[in-house]
Design a protein around this motif. Structure first.
Motif, PDB file in Angstrom:
ATOM      1  N   ASP A  54       0.862  -1.173   0.000  1.00  0.00           N
ATOM      2  CA  ASP A  54       0.000   0.000   0.000  1.00  0.00           C
ATOM      3  C   ASP A  54       0.901   1.226   0.000  1.00  0.00           C
ATOM      4  N   MET A  55       0.376   2.387   0.297  1.00  0.00           N
ATOM      5  CA  MET A  55       1.164   3.611   0.161  1.00  0.00           C
ATOM      6  C   MET A  55       2.253   3.754   1.212  1.00  0.00           C
ATOM      7  N   SER A  87       3.456   0.985  -4.149  1.00  0.00           N
ATOM      8  CA  SER A  87       2.391   1.882  -4.593  1.00  0.00           C
ATOM      9  C   SER A  87       2.594   3.254  -3.965  1.00  0.00           C
ATOM     10  N   LYS A  88       2.577   4.272  -4.765  1.00  0.00           N
ATOM     11  CA  LYS A  88       2.756   5.636  -4.277  1.00  0.00           C
ATOM     12  C   LYS A  88       1.427   6.324  -3.998  1.00  0.00           C
ATOM     13  N   GLN A  89       0.363   5.869  -4.664  1.00  0.00           N
ATOM     14  CA  GLN A  89      -0.975   6.432  -4.476  1.00  0.00           C
ATOM     15  C   GLN A  89      -2.005   5.339  -4.740  1.00  0.00           C
ATOM     16  N   ASN A  96      -0.503  -1.926 -10.458  1.00  0.00           N
ATOM     17  CA  ASN A  96       0.605  -2.718  -9.920  1.00  0.00           C
ATOM     18  C   ASN A  96       0.255  -4.192  -9.779  1.00  0.00           C
ATOM     19  N   VAL A  97      -0.980  -4.484  -9.431  1.00  0.00           N
ATOM     20  CA  VAL A  97      -1.414  -5.883  -9.372  1.00  0.00           C
ATOM     21  C   VAL A  97      -1.368  -6.500 -10.767  1.00  0.00           C
ATOM     22  N   ASP A  98      -1.831  -5.756 -11.754  1.00  0.00           N
ATOM     23  CA  ASP A  98      -1.782  -6.252 -13.142  1.00  0.00           C
ATOM     24  C   ASP A  98      -0.344  -6.484 -13.589  1.00  0.00           C
ATOM     25  N   PHE A 217      -2.004   6.837   7.064  1.00  0.00           N
ATOM     26  CA  PHE A 217      -1.017   5.856   7.488  1.00  0.00           C
ATOM     27  C   PHE A 217       0.382   6.224   6.998  1.00  0.00           C
ATOM     28  N   THR A 218       0.504   7.350   6.333  1.00  0.00           N
ATOM     29  CA  THR A 218       1.774   7.695   5.695  1.00  0.00           C
ATOM     30  C   THR A 218       2.415   8.975   6.202  1.00  0.00           C
ATOM     31  N   ASP A 219       1.654   9.874   6.803  1.00  0.00           N
ATOM     32  CA  ASP A 219       2.157  11.193   7.175  1.00  0.00           C
ATOM     33  C   ASP A 219       2.749  11.157   8.587  1.00  0.00           C
TER      34      ASP A 219
END
Length: 359
Positions: A54-55, A87-89, A96-98, A217-219
């Motif tokens: 995830d991000m 994944s960045k966003q 990305n899964v594909d 969850f990223t900041d």
């Protein structure tokens, strides 16, 4: 909804056995992995497992990183090829899964509940590939034969660290910082609150819990600000369940000279003087065991897998120098009670209210 518990997880390597270092976007050991998910390995296996973060990214010091460490251990043990894509966003998830499928992956892991739709869609479109997701259970009607949901009873280790926090606090105030308000993070909060309530009742304490949610969850800056507020308001122990954003809480604990409780992986090495304990969610063990089963031709799909302390897939840090021996031993006793079913920590607010009323 079907839920399966894998007792065989107990046979996987014990906590703390993983010591493979991460170097930027590359992997250690025998694998070279790039940020686009391609991989090569020295092992003989032709089976390939990929994960999409995830991000938070693969170096989040939390469950993305722990998952990747698990896959590296899998490669080391079996020769199975492993890779990852960061994944960045949110819009990157499906793409990305594909990519992982196009690169020949036999099993694709989505890391985090936010990837539920991308993983489910890919599973429908690629019936010959297995897909699994961490932190999401699908409705039975949404489960395809090649789709596995994996969740954890995180209320269990959260309960134990809540007990530790209450027994260690000198101010009578402890805090909780969650990434986002949802059912997954709710299991951490209500388990933690119940552990504090248990200590209050059993040990005659009167410890209060203050909660803050970050909506991220990223900041890490938001995590740091939340930690500053809680510590300045008198909390001397804060439990953070906020992914990469929780690293800001750890930084604040260091600045304030207070205690913080880590999450998912053992975060002791980030702040040895301040990490009181960590509530462990052994995603590494889950991906190792389930990936092995898939590579050996076992049917892993069409079900949700729920793991906890009785599966040795959850626990607390071995490090306990910042608490008394009596508190640590009491925590171990609680773990045994949870494992044998004598004690059932709550995972929701309603269950918490019922639990407290029964104390």
């Amino acid at each position: 909804m079907k839920k399966t518990r894998f007792a065989s997880l107990a046979s996987v390597a014990a906590a703390g056995a993983l010591a493979l270092a991460l170097a930027g976007c590359g992997s250690g050991g025998s694998s070279t992995t790039t940020s686009d998910g391609s991989a090569s390995a020295n092992g003989s296996s032709s089976y390939q497992v990929s994960m999409v973060t995830d991000m938070g990214g693969v170096n989040d010091q939390s469950f993305n990183q722990l998952t990747w460490e698990g896959l590296q251990e899998l490669e080391k043990e079996t020769g199975i090829k492993v890779g990852y894509t960061e994944s960045k966003q949110e819009s990157d998830y499906a793409t990305n899964v594909d990519k992982a499928v196009d690169q020949g992956s036999n099993l694709v892991w989505g890391i985090g509940f936010a990837m539920d739709s991308a993983i489910q869609t890919a599973a429908k479109q690629n019936p010959d590939v297995n897909f699994a997701i961490i932190d999401n259970a699908y409705d039975e009607s949404d489960l395809t034969d090649n789709l596995t949901g994996v969740t954890f009873r995180t209320q269990e280790p959260s309960f134990v660290v809540g007990y530790i926090a209450a027994m260690t606090s000198e101010t009578g105030k402890v805090g909780f910082v969650g990434g986002m308000q949802n059912d997954i993070i709710g299991t951490f909060e209500w388990g933690y609150r119940a552990g504090v309530a248990y200590a209050n009742k059993k040990a005659g304490k009167n410890v209060e819990v203050t909660t803050q949610y970050l909506e991220t969850f990223t900041d890490a800056a938001k995590g740091k600000a939340a930690g500053q507020k809680l510590y300045s308001d008198g909390c001397d122990v804060v439990f953070q369940a906020a992914g990469n954003a929780g690293n800001g809480v750890i930084e604040t604990a260091q600045d304030a000279g207070k205690y913080v409780i880590g999450v998912d992986k053992d975060q002791y090495s980030q702040a040895p003087d301040n990490i009181l304990s960590s509530a462990l969610k052994r995603v590494d063990k889950a991906v190792i065991e389930i990936s092995k089963q898939a590579s050996e031709g076992e049917d892993i799909g069409g079900k949700n897998v729920e793991l906890g302390m009785s599966d040795d897939a959850a626990g607390i840090s071995e490090h306990h120098e910042h608490m008394s021996d009596e508190v640590y031993q009491a925590a171990q006793d609680l773990i045994e009670q949870i494992k044998d079913g004598t004690l059932t920590p709550p995972s929701t607010e309603d269950a918490y209210n019922t639990f407290v009323a029964g104390l």
